[in-house]
Design a protein around this motif. Sequence first.
Motif, PDB file in Angstrom:
ATOM      1  N   PRO A 278      -8.227   9.188   4.146  1.00 56.68           N
ATOM      2  CA  PRO A 278      -9.039   8.860   2.973  1.00 56.68           C
ATOM      3  C   PRO A 278      -8.184   8.404   1.794  1.00 56.68           C
ATOM      4  O   PRO A 278      -6.979   8.670   1.718  1.00 56.68           O
ATOM      5  CB  PRO A 278      -9.744  10.187   2.639  1.00 56.68           C
ATOM      6  CG  PRO A 278      -9.551  11.060   3.831  1.00 56.68           C
ATOM      7  CD  PRO A 278      -8.270  10.614   4.475  1.00 56.68           C
ATOM      8  N   THR A 279      -8.840   7.741   0.862  1.00 55.74           N
ATOM      9  CA  THR A 279      -8.188   7.359  -0.383  1.00 55.74           C
ATOM     10  C   THR A 279      -8.107   8.556  -1.315  1.00 55.74           C
ATOM     11  O   THR A 279      -8.798   9.567  -1.123  1.00 55.74           O
ATOM     12  CB  THR A 279      -8.981   6.240  -1.087  1.00 55.74           C
ATOM     13  OG1 THR A 279     -10.252   6.770  -1.494  1.00 55.74           O
ATOM     14  CG2 THR A 279      -9.200   5.045  -0.173  1.00 55.74           C
ATOM     15  N   ILE A 280      -7.276   8.435  -2.346  1.00 49.61           N
ATOM     16  CA  ILE A 280      -7.236   9.456  -3.394  1.00 49.61           C
ATOM     17  C   ILE A 280      -8.612   9.560  -4.055  1.00 49.61           C
ATOM     18  O   ILE A 280      -9.089  10.659  -4.368  1.00 49.61           O
ATOM     19  CB  ILE A 280      -6.165   9.108  -4.446  1.00 49.61           C
ATOM     20  CG1 ILE A 280      -4.750   9.287  -3.870  1.00 49.61           C
ATOM     21  CG2 ILE A 280      -6.346   9.953  -5.698  1.00 49.61           C
ATOM     22  CD1 ILE A 280      -4.317  10.724  -3.652  1.00 49.61           C
TER      23      ILE A 280
ATOM     24  N   ASN B  15       0.816  -1.209   0.000  1.00 49.38           N
ATOM     25  CA  ASN B  15       0.000   0.000   0.000  1.00 49.38           C
ATOM     26  C   ASN B  15       0.852   1.262   0.000  1.00 49.38           C
ATOM     27  O   ASN B  15       1.806   1.379   0.778  1.00 49.38           O
ATOM     28  CB  ASN B  15      -0.934  -0.008   1.215  1.00 49.38           C
ATOM     29  CG  ASN B  15      -2.035  -1.036   1.067  1.00 49.38           C
ATOM     30  OD1 ASN B  15      -2.838  -0.959   0.145  1.00 49.38           O
ATOM     31  ND2 ASN B  15      -2.067  -2.016   1.965  1.00 49.38           N
ATOM     32  N   LEU B  16       0.498   2.186  -0.884  1.00 50.43           N
ATOM     33  CA  LEU B  16       1.251   3.421  -1.069  1.00 50.43           C
ATOM     34  C   LEU B  16       0.513   4.608  -0.442  1.00 50.43           C
ATOM     35  O   LEU B  16      -0.723   4.635  -0.416  1.00 50.43           O
ATOM     36  CB  LEU B  16       1.472   3.695  -2.558  1.00 50.43           C
ATOM     37  CG  LEU B  16       2.059   2.545  -3.383  1.00 50.43           C
ATOM     38  CD1 LEU B  16       2.287   2.992  -4.825  1.00 50.43           C
ATOM     39  CD2 LEU B  16       3.341   2.021  -2.761  1.00 50.43           C
ATOM     40  N   LEU B  17       1.307   5.570   0.020  1.00 54.62           N
ATOM     41  CA  LEU B  17       0.761   6.759   0.671  1.00 54.62           C
ATOM     42  C   LEU B  17       1.378   8.021   0.082  1.00 54.62           C
ATOM     43  O   LEU B  17       2.529   8.006  -0.360  1.00 54.62           O
ATOM     44  CB  LEU B  17       1.073   6.755   2.173  1.00 54.62           C
ATOM     45  CG  LEU B  17       0.843   5.492   2.995  1.00 54.62           C
ATOM     46  CD1 LEU B  17       1.393   5.694   4.400  1.00 54.62           C
ATOM     47  CD2 LEU B  17      -0.640   5.164   3.041  1.00 54.62           C
ATOM     48  N   LEU B  18       0.628   9.099   0.115  1.00 56.92           N
ATOM     49  CA  LEU B  18       1.155  10.431  -0.140  1.00 56.92           C
ATOM     50  C   LEU B  18       1.312  11.106   1.217  1.00 56.92           C
ATOM     51  O   LEU B  18       0.342  11.222   1.974  1.00 56.92           O
ATOM     52  CB  LEU B  18       0.196  11.225  -1.020  1.00 56.92           C
ATOM     53  CG  LEU B  18       0.542  12.706  -1.247  1.00 56.92           C
ATOM     54  CD1 LEU B  18       1.884  12.859  -1.959  1.00 56.92           C
ATOM     55  CD2 LEU B  18      -0.569  13.392  -2.023  1.00 56.92           C
TER      56      LEU B  18
ATOM     57  N   PRO C 120       0.310  11.420   6.788  1.00 55.55           N
ATOM     58  CA  PRO C 120      -0.280  10.843   5.571  1.00 55.55           C
ATOM     59  C   PRO C 120      -1.473  11.678   5.115  1.00 55.55           C
ATOM     60  O   PRO C 120      -2.372  11.989   5.907  1.00 55.55           O
ATOM     61  CB  PRO C 120      -0.706   9.449   6.014  1.00 55.55           C
ATOM     62  CG  PRO C 120      -0.975   9.578   7.482  1.00 55.55           C
ATOM     63  CD  PRO C 120      -0.016  10.632   7.994  1.00 55.55           C
ATOM     64  N   LEU C 121      -1.480  12.038   3.835  1.00 58.50           N
ATOM     65  CA  LEU C 121      -2.576  12.821   3.270  1.00 58.50           C
ATOM     66  C   LEU C 121      -3.607  11.941   2.585  1.00 58.50           C
ATOM     67  O   LEU C 121      -4.791  12.280   2.545  1.00 58.50           O
ATOM     68  CB  LEU C 121      -2.037  13.825   2.244  1.00 58.50           C
ATOM     69  CG  LEU C 121      -0.968  14.808   2.715  1.00 58.50           C
ATOM     70  CD1 LEU C 121      -0.544  15.697   1.543  1.00 58.50           C
ATOM     71  CD2 LEU C 121      -1.475  15.643   3.881  1.00 58.50           C
ATOM     72  N   ALA C 122      -3.140  10.848   2.002  1.00 58.41           N
ATOM     73  CA  ALA C 122      -4.036   9.982   1.232  1.00 58.41           C
ATOM     74  C   ALA C 122      -3.390   8.617   1.036  1.00 58.41           C
ATOM     75  O   ALA C 122      -2.161   8.509   1.010  1.00 58.41           O
ATOM     76  CB  ALA C 122      -4.350  10.604  -0.123  1.00 58.41           C
ATOM     77  N   VAL C 123      -4.229   7.617   0.884  1.00 57.36           N
ATOM     78  CA  VAL C 123      -3.754   6.289   0.501  1.00 57.36           C
ATOM     79  C   VAL C 123      -4.146   6.059  -0.954  1.00 57.36           C
ATOM     80  O   VAL C 123      -5.165   6.566  -1.423  1.00 57.36           O
ATOM     81  CB  VAL C 123      -4.321   5.179   1.412  1.00 57.36           C
ATOM     82  CG1 VAL C 123      -3.863   5.391   2.844  1.00 57.36           C
ATOM     83  CG2 VAL C 123      -5.841   5.111   1.348  1.00 57.36           C
ATOM     84  N   PHE C 124      -3.310   5.308  -1.671  1.00 57.10           N
ATOM     85  CA  PHE C 124      -3.540   5.083  -3.092  1.00 57.10           C
ATOM     86  C   PHE C 124      -4.376   3.828  -3.363  1.00 57.10           C
ATOM     87  O   PHE C 124      -4.674   3.529  -4.518  1.00 57.10           O
ATOM     88  CB  PHE C 124      -2.196   4.943  -3.820  1.00 57.10           C
ATOM     89  CG  PHE C 124      -1.480   6.245  -4.016  1.00 57.10           C
ATOM     90  CD1 PHE C 124      -1.142   7.038  -2.952  1.00 57.10           C
ATOM     91  CD2 PHE C 124      -1.126   6.666  -5.288  1.00 57.10           C
ATOM     92  CE1 PHE C 124      -0.458   8.249  -3.127  1.00 57.10           C
ATOM     93  CE2 PHE C 124      -0.444   7.861  -5.483  1.00 57.10           C
ATOM     94  CZ  PHE C 124      -0.124   8.650  -4.398  1.00 57.10           C
ATOM     95  N   SER C 125      -4.740   3.102  -2.327  1.00 57.66           N
ATOM     96  CA  SER C 125      -5.508   1.869  -2.492  1.00 57.66           C
ATOM     97  C   SER C 125      -6.973   2.183  -2.783  1.00 57.66           C
ATOM     98  O   SER C 125      -7.421   3.326  -2.687  1.00 57.66           O
ATOM     99  CB  SER C 125      -5.393   1.021  -1.226  1.00 57.66           C
ATOM    100  OG  SER C 125      -5.715   1.796  -0.081  1.00 57.66           O
ATOM    101  N   GLU C 126      -7.726   1.137  -3.144  1.00 53.11           N
ATOM    102  CA  GLU C 126      -9.138   1.316  -3.454  1.00 53.11           C
ATOM    103  C   GLU C 126      -9.962   1.617  -2.202  1.00 53.11           C
ATOM    104  O   GLU C 126     -10.993   2.287  -2.278  1.00 53.11           O
ATOM    105  CB  GLU C 126      -9.683   0.064  -4.147  1.00 53.11           C
ATOM    106  CG  GLU C 126      -9.080  -0.182  -5.524  1.00 53.11           C
ATOM    107  CD  GLU C 126      -9.636  -1.431  -6.182  1.00 53.11           C
ATOM    108  OE1 GLU C 126     -10.402  -2.168  -5.511  1.00 53.11           O
ATOM    109  OE2 GLU C 126      -9.311  -1.681  -7.349  1.00 53.11           O
ATOM    110  N   ALA C 127      -9.520   1.110  -1.055  1.00 54.67           N
ATOM    111  CA  ALA C 127     -10.237   1.320   0.207  1.00 54.67           C
ATOM    112  C   ALA C 127      -9.252   1.810   1.266  1.00 54.67           C
ATOM    113  O   ALA C 127      -8.041   1.665   1.126  1.00 54.67           O
ATOM    114  CB  ALA C 127     -10.898   0.021   0.656  1.00 54.67           C
TER     115      ALA C 127
END
Length: 327
Positions: free
Chosen positions: A239-241, A128-131, A223-230
């Motif tokens: 939250p997700t992107i 899982n990737l994060l911004l 963390p600002l956002a996760v790149f996963s679907e959920a």
Amino acid sequence: MTEFSLTRRSFIVAGLASCAFAGSAHAAYPDKPVRWIVGYPPGGATDAIARLIGRPMSTSLAQPIIVDNRPGAGSSVGASALAASPKDGYTVASADNGTLIINPVVYRKLQYDPDRDFRPVGLYAGINLLLCVRTDSGIRTGAEYLEKAGSATQPLLYASPGIGTPLHLAMERLARDAKVPLKHVAYKGMAPALNDLLAGVVDSIVIDYTTAGPAIKGGTIRPLAVFSEARLPVLPDVPTIAEQGLPGFAAGAWHGLIVPNGTSDEVVSRLSDGLATALTDPLVKTRYAELGLDMPASDPETFRRRWDEDKALWQPLIRSLDIKLHG
């Protein structure tokens, strides 16, 4: 009579020996240790996950699994070694997005062809990737980040662990889909990228949770956002992107097990079953939860679909960016 008895006894012994030899020649797989090639150095995430999985998989197969680190050229050295190995199931290898999808496009000279040389056994980890930004940053959400990127006079700088990595490509796709300018700053690995974020050299970073977790818990990055679907269970409030202005957006990395193409169905099935059993191990489940890893379906068919889908998604983007590497 004695001579006949000895002759008959010799014949029986010879026959039994012959049967034993034939049985050993066709012994059920596996009947000796399995070598697992990892195309990255010892101690890294790919190596650690392979060793974590290898222990219970070894128990399932009733044979030792020996990890063989062959780092270099974004896992290409290890993949080339697998391509040259016998097609008997006694040499397997880790494969990721880079091995199967990115390398064939970015490297000018590659000693293997994924579609020709490899056969999927099963996926075993989703990354899982994060911004993220520093905690002293005024940006608090992914939506704010994209808004600032769209209005800034100079592109926001983001760090990644290298050109052509899944993390770099995820951010390039984010910039493209959100129609905002972002400037990539490539590093040789995640540690120096994270250090420069903390030092204020770059504005943001794209990072995997496995690496980011301690810094997030320590309060040094946000963390600002996760790149996963959920949303991630380990970061339920992030939250997700897709939730922050880009519906349908998702990007990530994965690890899977591959064998040389031409390996028999029976051997692939045995390896796939062993991998699936290893993923049910309590220690594996606990460590996956701690590291924020997803546990995908581990059958060959699921792996093949993911491989084909990501190839269709990411290779055109890589070509549009004209990324070329030497290795």
